[in-house]
Design a protein around this motif. Structure first.
Motif, PDB file in Angstrom:
ATOM      1  N   UNK A 259     -32.354  10.137  47.353  1.00 44.14           N
ATOM      2  CA  UNK A 259     -31.592   9.085  48.011  1.00 44.14           C
ATOM      3  C   UNK A 259     -30.924   8.210  46.964  1.00 44.14           C
ATOM      4  N   UNK A 260     -29.810   7.590  47.350  1.00 50.43           N
ATOM      5  CA  UNK A 260     -29.140   6.677  46.427  1.00 50.43           C
ATOM      6  C   UNK A 260     -30.080   5.524  46.070  1.00 50.43           C
TER       7      UNK A 260
ATOM      8  N   UNK B 122     -10.290  24.749  53.631  1.00 46.31           N
ATOM      9  CA  UNK B 122     -10.282  23.602  52.711  1.00 46.31           C
ATOM     10  C   UNK B 122      -8.850  23.174  52.410  1.00 46.31           C
TER      11      UNK B 122
ATOM     12  N   UNK C  56     -12.473  19.581  60.066  1.00 50.33           N
ATOM     13  CA  UNK C  56     -13.370  18.534  59.589  1.00 50.33           C
ATOM     14  C   UNK C  56     -14.094  19.033  58.350  1.00 50.33           C
ATOM     15  N   UNK C  57     -14.861  18.155  57.744  1.00 49.52           N
ATOM     16  CA  UNK C  57     -15.583  18.531  56.527  1.00 49.52           C
ATOM     17  C   UNK C  57     -16.700  19.518  56.830  1.00 49.52           C
ATOM     18  N   UNK C  58     -16.959  19.797  58.106  1.00 48.35           N
ATOM     19  CA  UNK C  58     -18.009  20.754  58.455  1.00 48.35           C
ATOM     20  C   UNK C  58     -17.434  21.918  59.250  1.00 48.35           C
TER      21      UNK C  58
ATOM     22  N   UNK D  33     -21.464  22.904  53.277  1.00 47.54           N
ATOM     23  CA  UNK D  33     -22.330  22.837  52.091  1.00 47.54           C
ATOM     24  C   UNK D  33     -21.621  22.082  50.972  1.00 47.54           C
ATOM     25  N   UNK D  34     -20.350  22.370  50.814  1.00 52.64           N
ATOM     26  CA  UNK D  34     -19.557  21.700  49.779  1.00 52.64           C
ATOM     27  C   UNK D  34     -19.478  20.196  50.057  1.00 52.64           C
TER      28      UNK D  34
ATOM     29  N   UNK E 233     -20.723  17.226  47.614  1.00 48.13           N
ATOM     30  CA  UNK E 233     -19.784  16.434  46.821  1.00 48.13           C
ATOM     31  C   UNK E 233     -19.251  15.189  47.529  1.00 48.13           C
ATOM     32  N   UNK E 234     -19.386  15.114  48.833  1.00 49.70           N
ATOM     33  CA  UNK E 234     -18.951  13.890  49.519  1.00 49.70           C
ATOM     34  C   UNK E 234     -20.165  13.026  49.822  1.00 49.70           C
ATOM     35  N   UNK E 235     -21.183  13.651  50.429  1.00 45.23           N
ATOM     36  CA  UNK E 235     -22.361  12.863  50.807  1.00 45.23           C
ATOM     37  C   UNK E 235     -23.363  12.729  49.673  1.00 45.23           C
ATOM     38  N   UNK E 236     -23.137  13.421  48.565  1.00 43.20           N
ATOM     39  CA  UNK E 236     -24.022  13.346  47.399  1.00 43.20           C
ATOM     40  C   UNK E 236     -25.445  13.789  47.713  1.00 43.20           C
ATOM     41  N   UNK E 237     -25.594  14.709  48.664  1.00 41.39           N
ATOM     42  CA  UNK E 237     -26.945  15.173  48.993  1.00 41.39           C
ATOM     43  C   UNK E 237     -27.120  16.588  48.462  1.00 41.39           C
ATOM     44  N   UNK E 238     -27.320  16.673  47.146  1.00 48.80           N
ATOM     45  CA  UNK E 238     -27.421  17.976  46.488  1.00 48.80           C
ATOM     46  C   UNK E 238     -28.542  18.810  47.082  1.00 48.80           C
TER      47      UNK E 238
ATOM     48  N   UNK F 192     -16.158  27.661  43.557  1.00 48.59           N
ATOM     49  CA  UNK F 192     -17.134  26.784  44.207  1.00 48.59           C
ATOM     50  C   UNK F 192     -18.546  27.163  43.783  1.00 48.59           C
TER      51      UNK F 192
ATOM     52  N   UNK G  73     -17.987   9.213  51.411  1.00 50.10           N
ATOM     53  CA  UNK G  73     -18.510   9.373  52.757  1.00 50.10           C
ATOM     54  C   UNK G  73     -17.709   8.510  53.739  1.00 50.10           C
TER      55      UNK G  73
ATOM     56  N   UNK H 296     -12.442  11.553  60.153  1.00 48.64           N
ATOM     57  CA  UNK H 296     -12.969  12.351  61.264  1.00 48.64           C
ATOM     58  C   UNK H 296     -13.225  11.539  62.532  1.00 48.64           C
TER      59      UNK H 296
ATOM     60  N   UNK I 156     -25.730   7.182  57.856  1.00 53.22           N
ATOM     61  CA  UNK I 156     -25.711   7.703  56.489  1.00 53.22           C
ATOM     62  C   UNK I 156     -26.399   6.730  55.529  1.00 53.22           C
TER      63      UNK I 156
ATOM     64  N   UNK J 113     -29.809   7.149  53.183  1.00 52.23           N
ATOM     65  CA  UNK J 113     -29.776   7.036  51.726  1.00 52.23           C
ATOM     66  C   UNK J 113     -30.676   5.905  51.227  1.00 52.23           C
TER      67      UNK J 113
END
Lengths: 314, 464
Positions: free
Chosen positions: A64-65, A253, A264-266, A273-274, A278-283, B18, B420, B427, B453, B457
């Motif tokens: 988590x951040x 993409x 959308x991003x999903x 997954x990408x 890289x957007x949500x930073x949840x590796x 990727x 985010x 969206x 979100x 976090x």
């Protein structure tokens, strides 16, 4: 059925033949063998198995951040299997696969048979023409199609406006999957055609002669000789298509920038997954999602291979 | 240089690329795991001022610094620094513009190696790096003394909650309106000074020529929306301490904006095309949009990408909600920050300060790269504000935006998870604009997504 088994057994014998050489040969090969595969194994371990293993390890944590990284066991997997965005992405690529792949492979088969028939004029030019789209990088192909699909200044829209018809909405919600399928088909028909065409060229001419003597026409030859001979090549192209479809990424993409409200991003599982990484930073969660996606591909591929093999041996 | 758009960036990844990228990331994290992760511990270093003697010594010691930036031809400005401090060599690396660069930077930071000493970073991205303790507080190196040289609101953007100075401003993007004088004249439209007049003009223009829209509010451009929120006085993200955040993207001000823009989009009197696409460029060139609500970097950008319309454009301030109290927001602009892991903090910090506050260097950004200045000196420079490009019919465009710059609200804050925020905006709110559905309701969906979100976090979320 009879012919299939009959054809399979001599092949098996032939394969056994040369692997039973004299003693000296075996020893020499045994010592050289590992050396030859060592570079591959080293790269395979370092660039494939190690990251894969590490991704599996990562997927057991949650970072988590605020608060840093904690071990969560299989929590991420439980979340992913209930994640509507992820499941919808997988469903979308499955639908894409079910519609796009048969169309693409039938087209590839048609062109391969047509070229092989020897009836076409300028066969080389046509062959090259169908193959050329594969030589265009998919990024460029998608940018190009994105322009062609454009609702304002794209040629399709301009032509229909010229004819006082409503402009087609290639980038709208209901058309998008079809538009993507069109791009992918355009890109890969030539590639698959070449594989099938190469397989057709390996069929011995005697078989055709024998069939002709028995009074078989062109259609009969295609159905009874060419298609059965193509089965392994078709299985191969199908396998590539399974992997390609479920990994769909480039095309959505890139079209995202011209149709951000639709894609959308999903949109696809791979894109999700990408985005998660890289957007949500949840590796960690991205590793989980990728891992499950990989498993889905393995299962679907294996199911296809299994049915293909069973059909061949039955 | 200055705009940010998360959607259009990093488009060139292919499937293999990727996989390679994620591979590198996982490998990188392995390394950081081995390193023991001391990034948290070192953050406790207090901001003790560095003595002038130490600074002098460091600036004379042979040093090599690495600087990640996407600014074209920045070597000219860097050369000024190297001329003044010959012992220090600066290696300029272009690691991509905006988001792609940030992604690489995050990877390098996680890996614990490969990060640069200094980095180009946009205002809105600063909190996403301070939350991970990645930036160096520049106060001990004399940054505080520079405060008065910069436009007031920019200093607020680079400052932390405890007064830390996280970066030095380089260029800015106060928002204004570029408009087509010929189209306005043809349809007898006065330059709107309030948003009410703007809405009336939008309806009138589209009615008299259905092929023309008064403006285009891009449904994928969260940055423009934030600029408009900023103008309206919204405070969508307020962080206090490290883990507390108040998210209010669905408050009264936001709803006013949602109803206004959503209403115009629903009526179909404004465009909602995605921006910075081929179709959008064509629209600007062919007169589909009569205005572009943009930032101070817009005039130079437009004159390069809509050449066929030269001489037809003019600039004006944004229309106002309250004409008696003119205000504006900011869109884009960037800074130079120093990465905390640098081995040469003094030289790196002094570089960031010199590059953006040295009069010659700051002026060069305005004249060579056409950056909109962040220093008061260049903003008042007669040569800069007196420039009258023929693309704008000889209008002193820089003067218009220099005046706007003084009306930018200084208290706007960015969230520590901007990517985010931008994606979720596209969206929800963006989608409602493009689909002509209820934008006010979409604001609620955006609020919910962000709250979920932030909680996931580990933030403590307050909603107003």
């Amino acid at each position: 059925m009879m012919t299939a088994t009959a054809a399979a057994s001599p092949k098996g014998q032939r394969r056994d033949g040369p692997t039973r050489p004299g003693r000296g040969g075996t020893r020499r090969r045994r010592s050289a063998g590992p050396l030859f595969i060592a570079p591959f194994m080293a790269l395979f371990l370092l660039l494939f198995l190690a990251p894969l293993g590490y991704a599996a390890y990562l997927s057991l944590f949650q970072e988590k951040l605020i608060g840093g990284s904690t071990f969560v066991g299989l929590d991420n997997y439980v979340t992913a299997l209930k994640d509507p965005l992820f499941l919808k992405g997988i469903g979308r690529v499955a639908l894409f696969f079910l519609i796009q792949v048969p169309v693409m492979l039938l087209l590839a088969l048609f062109f391969a048979l047509a070229l092989d028939s020897g009836l076409l004029r300028l066969a080389r030019v046509i062959r090259l023409g169908i193959f050329v789209p594969y030589a265009v990088p998919s990024v460029i192909a998608t940018l190009m199609w994105g322009y062609l699909y454009g609702p304002d200044f794209g040629p399709f829209a301009q032509i229909s406006r010229h004819l006082h018809l409503p402009a087609p909405h290639f980038l709208s919600d209901s058309w998008m999957l079809g538009s993507l399928a069109n791009i992918v088909t355009w890109e890969f028909v030539g590639y698959n055609m070449i594989i099938l065409y190469a397989a057709l060229r390996t069929i011995p001419a005697e078989l055709y002669e024998a069939a002709a003597m028995d009074g078989a026409g062109a259609w009969r030859i295609a159905w009874s000789i060419k298609l059965p001979a193509l089965r392994p090549a078709l299985t191969l192209t199908l396998l590539f298509s399974v992997i390609g479809s479920f990994q769909l990424f480039n095309e959505p993409k890139l079209l995202m920038s011209v149709a951000p409200d639709v894609i959308s991003s999903s949109y696809t599982a791979n894109l999700y997954a990408y985005s998660v990484a890289f957007i949500s930073q949840q590796t960690n969660y991205a590793a989980t999602v990728s891992f499950i996606l990989g498993l889905v591909i393995v299962i679907v591929s294996y199911a296809f291979l299994l049915t293909a093999n069973r059909r061949r041996t039955s | 240089m200055s705009r940010y758009s998360t959607a259009s960036s990093s488009a060139s990844l292919n499937r293999r690329g990727f996989l390679a990228a994620t591979g590198a990331l996982t490998l990188a994290s392995t390394l950081s795991a081995c390193g023991g992760g001391d990034s948290g511990g070192s953050s406790a270093t207090s901001a003790k001022p560095v003595s002038q003697a130490d600074i002098d010594k460091a600036m004379k010691t042979p040093t090599e610094l690495t600087f990640w930036t996407w600014v074209p031809n920045i070597a000219q400005e860097v050369a000024l620094f190297e001329k003044k401090y010959p012992a220090i060599k600066v290696k300029v690396v272009n690691a991509g513009q905006g988001t792609p660069q940030y992604t690489k930077l995050r990877t390098a930071l996680k890996a614990g190696s490969g990060a640069p000493d200094m980095v180009q970073i946009e205002y809105q991205a600063i909190p996403t790096f301070t939350i991970t303790n990645s930036l160096l507080d520049l106060r001990p190196y004399g940054a505080s003394a520079l405060k008065s040289r910069f436009v007031d609101w920019t200093w607020g953007q680079v400052s932390g909650s405890k007064g830390e100075v996280w970066a030095i401003p380089q260029d800015t993007g106060p928002m204004g309106m570029l408009y087509r004088k010929d189209i306005f004249d043809k349809h007898g439209i006065q330059v709107p000074t309030t948003w009410d007049e703007f809405a009336a003009a939008a309806r009138r223009l589209h009615k008299s020529d259905p092929d023309v829209y008064l403006t285009n509010l891009a449904a994928n451009q969260a940055a423009a929306w934030h600029g408009l929120l900023w103008q309206a006085g919204a405070k969508p993200y307020v962080t206090s301490g490290k883990s507390d955040i108040a998210i209010s993207v669905d408050d009264a001000i936001s709803r006013k904006l949602g109803a206004y823009w959503g209403g115009l989009a629903k009526e179909g009197v404004i465009g909602v095309d995605p921006d910075f696409t081929d179709s959008w460029y064509a629209g600007l060139n062919k007169g589909k949009y009569a205005t572009w609500l943009t930032a101070a970097w817009g005039p130079a950008f437009l004159s390069g990408s809509a050449k066929s319309t030269a001489g037809k454009w003019r600039a004006a301030p944004l229309p106002q909600w309250d004409a008696a109290k003119p205000s504006s927001g900011n869109w884009g602009g960037s800074t130079t920050a120093v990465i905390r892991s640098t081995k040469n903090p003094i030289a790196a910090a002094r570089f960031a300060q010199f590059l953006n506050s040295d009069p010659a260097s700051a002026k060069m950004f305005a004249t060579e790269q056409f950056f909109f200045p962040a220093t008061k000196a260049v903003l008042a420079d007669a040569e800069f504000v007196g420039d009258a490009p023929s693309f704008y019919g000889g209008q002193k465009v820089n003067q218009v935006f220099a005046d706007v710059s003084s009306t930018v609200n200084p208290s706007f804050q960015w969230p520590p998870f901007l990517d985010q925020v931008a994606t979720d905006w596209t969206e929800t709110v963006g989608k409602s604009l493009a689909g002509k559905s209820d934008t006010v309701r979409a604001l609620g969906a955006w609020q919910t997504r962000l709250t979920t979100y932030a909680k996931s976090q580990g933030f403590t979320v307050k909603t107003s």
